[in-house]
Write an enzyme that holds these catalytic residues in place. Sequence first.
Site, PDB file in Angstrom:
ATOM      1  N   LYS A  30     -18.261 -13.632   3.660  1.00 21.23           N
ATOM      2  CA  LYS A  30     -18.880 -12.204   4.018  1.00 21.23           C
ATOM      3  C   LYS A  30     -20.255 -12.027   4.045  1.00 21.23           C
ATOM      4  CE  LYS A  30     -14.925  -9.728   4.404  1.00 21.23           C
ATOM      5  NZ  LYS A  30     -14.211  -8.256   3.696  1.00 21.23           N
ATOM      6  N   GLY A  40     -14.338  -2.965   1.001  1.00 23.15           N
ATOM      7  CA  GLY A  40     -16.054  -2.627   0.566  1.00 23.15           C
ATOM      8  C   GLY A  40     -16.957  -1.168  -0.339  1.00 23.15           C
ATOM      9  N   GLY A  93     -10.678  -8.231  -0.819  1.00 21.16           N
ATOM     10  CA  GLY A  93      -8.794  -8.249  -0.023  1.00 21.16           C
ATOM     11  C   GLY A  93      -8.512  -9.864  -0.763  1.00 21.16           C
ATOM     12  N   ARG A 133       0.500  -0.889  -0.091  1.00 17.36           N
ATOM     13  CA  ARG A 133       0.193   0.527  -0.324  1.00 17.36           C
ATOM     14  C   ARG A 133       0.700   1.258   0.104  1.00 17.36           C
ATOM     15  NH1 ARG A 133      -5.114  -2.218   3.987  1.00 17.36           N
ATOM     16  NH2 ARG A 133      -5.843  -3.486   2.527  1.00 17.36           N
TER      17      ARG A 133
HETATM   18  P1  ADP Z   1     -13.170 -10.940  -0.246  1.00 11.64           P
HETATM   19  O1  ADP Z   1     -11.924 -10.355   0.857  1.00 11.64           O
HETATM   20  O2  ADP Z   1     -12.842 -11.099  -1.773  1.00 11.64           O
HETATM   21  O3  ADP Z   1     -14.107  -9.424   0.009  1.00 11.64           O
HETATM   22  P2  ADP Z   1     -14.263 -12.470   1.952  1.00 11.64           P
HETATM   23  O4  ADP Z   1     -13.588 -12.123   2.844  1.00 11.64           O
HETATM   24  O5  ADP Z   1     -16.005 -12.849   1.922  1.00 11.64           O
HETATM   25  O6  ADP Z   1     -13.977 -12.019   0.467  1.00 11.64           O
HETATM   26  O7  ADP Z   1     -13.933 -14.061   2.008  1.00 11.64           O
HETATM   27  C1  ADP Z   1     -12.516 -14.386   1.645  1.00 11.64           C
HETATM   28  C2  ADP Z   1     -13.005 -16.358   2.266  1.00 11.64           C
HETATM   29  O8  ADP Z   1     -14.204 -16.716   2.221  1.00 11.64           O
HETATM   30  C3  ADP Z   1     -11.923 -17.045   2.248  1.00 11.64           C
HETATM   31  O9  ADP Z   1     -11.018 -16.928   2.936  1.00 11.64           O
HETATM   32  C4  ADP Z   1     -12.106 -18.640   1.673  1.00 11.64           C
HETATM   33  O10 ADP Z   1     -11.819 -18.971   2.103  1.00 11.64           O
HETATM   34  C5  ADP Z   1     -13.094 -18.173   2.036  1.00 11.64           C
HETATM   35  N1  ADP Z   1     -14.189 -18.641   2.030  1.00 11.64           N
HETATM   36  C6  ADP Z   1     -14.853 -19.172   0.128  1.00 11.64           C
HETATM   37  N2  ADP Z   1     -16.050 -20.521  -0.041  1.00 11.64           N
HETATM   38  C7  ADP Z   1     -16.063 -20.306   1.495  1.00 11.64           C
HETATM   39  C8  ADP Z   1     -16.560 -21.497   1.968  1.00 11.64           C
HETATM   40  N3  ADP Z   1     -17.232 -22.633   1.060  1.00 11.64           N
HETATM   41  N4  ADP Z   1     -17.143 -21.844   2.730  1.00 11.64           N
HETATM   42  C9  ADP Z   1     -16.084 -21.337   4.376  1.00 11.64           C
HETATM   43  N5  ADP Z   1     -15.408 -20.275   3.848  1.00 11.64           N
HETATM   44  C10 ADP Z   1     -15.230 -19.738   2.095  1.00 11.64           C
HETATM   45 MG    MG Z   2     -11.635 -10.772   2.672  1.00 15.41          MG
END
Ligand code: ADP
Ligand code: MG
Length: 399
Positions: free
Chosen positions: A199, A379, A356, A38
């Site tokens: 999330k 977000g 992320g 960053r």
């Molecule tokens: P981002 O950071 O891209 O916005 P999130 O933080 O919402 O994504 O989610 C990322 C996490 O979701 C990863 O650590 C991954 O392991 C988890 N994940 C993806 N699919 C599943 C699932 N079916 N069950 C539990 N965790 C999951």
């Molecule tokens: Mg995340």
Amino acid sequence: MNYNKKSIEDIEVAGKRVLCRCDFNVPTKAGVITSDKRIVAALPTIQYLVSHKAKVILCSHMGKPKGEWKPELSLKVVAKRLSELLGQEVIMADDVVGEDAKAKAAALQDGQVMLLENTRYMKGETKNDPELSKELASMADIFVNDAFGSAHRAHSSTAGVADYLPAVCGYLVEKEVSIMGKALANPERPFVAILGGAKISDKLNVINNLLEKVDTLIIGGGMAYTFLAAKGYSVGNSLLDESKIDYCKDMMVKAEAKGVKLLLPIDTVVADSFPSPIDGPVDVQTVAADAMPEGKEGLDIGEKTRALFAEAAKNAKTVVWNGPMGVFENPTLAAGTIAVAQALAESDAITIVGGGDSAAACEQLGFADKITHISTGGGASLEFLEGLELPGIACLQDK
Ligand code: ADP
Ligand code: MG
């Protein structure tokens, strides 16, 4: 929201005190920065200001000190690393808007750089307190926002300060806004959105707005199981937000009414439990989405779903993706995420990745350079894609 915002190149900065909001919220371990990505990303804007003889006052938050002076969340480590990268001293203030910061800001020479302490040391920051915004503004002549990841928050240092100063964007924010703004204002169709990740409660809310914009909405990852439950399937021990089942039913009805194709997993990879450690060995089996055995947890999309999602992504002209399709940190559970990342990489569409973990997955899997734009804001990019007005961008001057 107007996406055509004035940037640092549209305003005279020479000899001016420029308060520049950066995203220096870097990960640290025992006081050592573990990734300076960053800080590196902020360099083009800072270097422009320095070479155009501005007096540069940088600010950022780090972590969540919640108005308390937590020494482990001091930006001193950032000042040190930044001065190495810039090849010039970065003067560190002992406070945010206190005597020390004000004296150092007043003494700045053209081309010098200083950094204020963690803005969230101040209670007023996250409340967007006008008193704090005024204090911040009193040190400068111009406000530059280059912290896209915080642009969805109306805080003193991200938006409030713009009530008192001419405000423009830096290069990072400009890139985010121009690429995503263009993709959204008049998207080339078919426009496909892919949502996943863990999330779920946050992200399920996005769907209502996305359905107004997209031609196809693909749902995988941990989010999918609440939809599968809404279809009446049992989902075993998979991630589930029971309070959102009715909402998911409404969204399926809305998609149908709008003629939006809603793609859900048709098969899923299950295991007895979530792997521990996360990248440890795990026994898996693939089952149909409507035949998930009791007691098992769905951790990736199955093979048929991968083909279905990849096909939809490949035929798109614009694709936005947020959230991995499975627990990609585990090699046995990464195939779904790889399939989607690969489909984006191979597609001729404008491809935008936010979030992320999704961005990390693209990088880890080696697809990052084949994606049109990887957003730095999780977000913020989601709210942007929903078409919401981001306070940290709305406050900037229109071109
Ligand atoms: P981002 O950071 O891209 O916005 P999130 O933080 O919402 O994504 O989610 C990322 C996490 O979701 C990863 O650590 C991954 O392991 C988890 N994940 C993806 N699919 C599943 C699932 N079916 N069950 C539990 N965790 C999951
Ligand atoms: Mg995340």
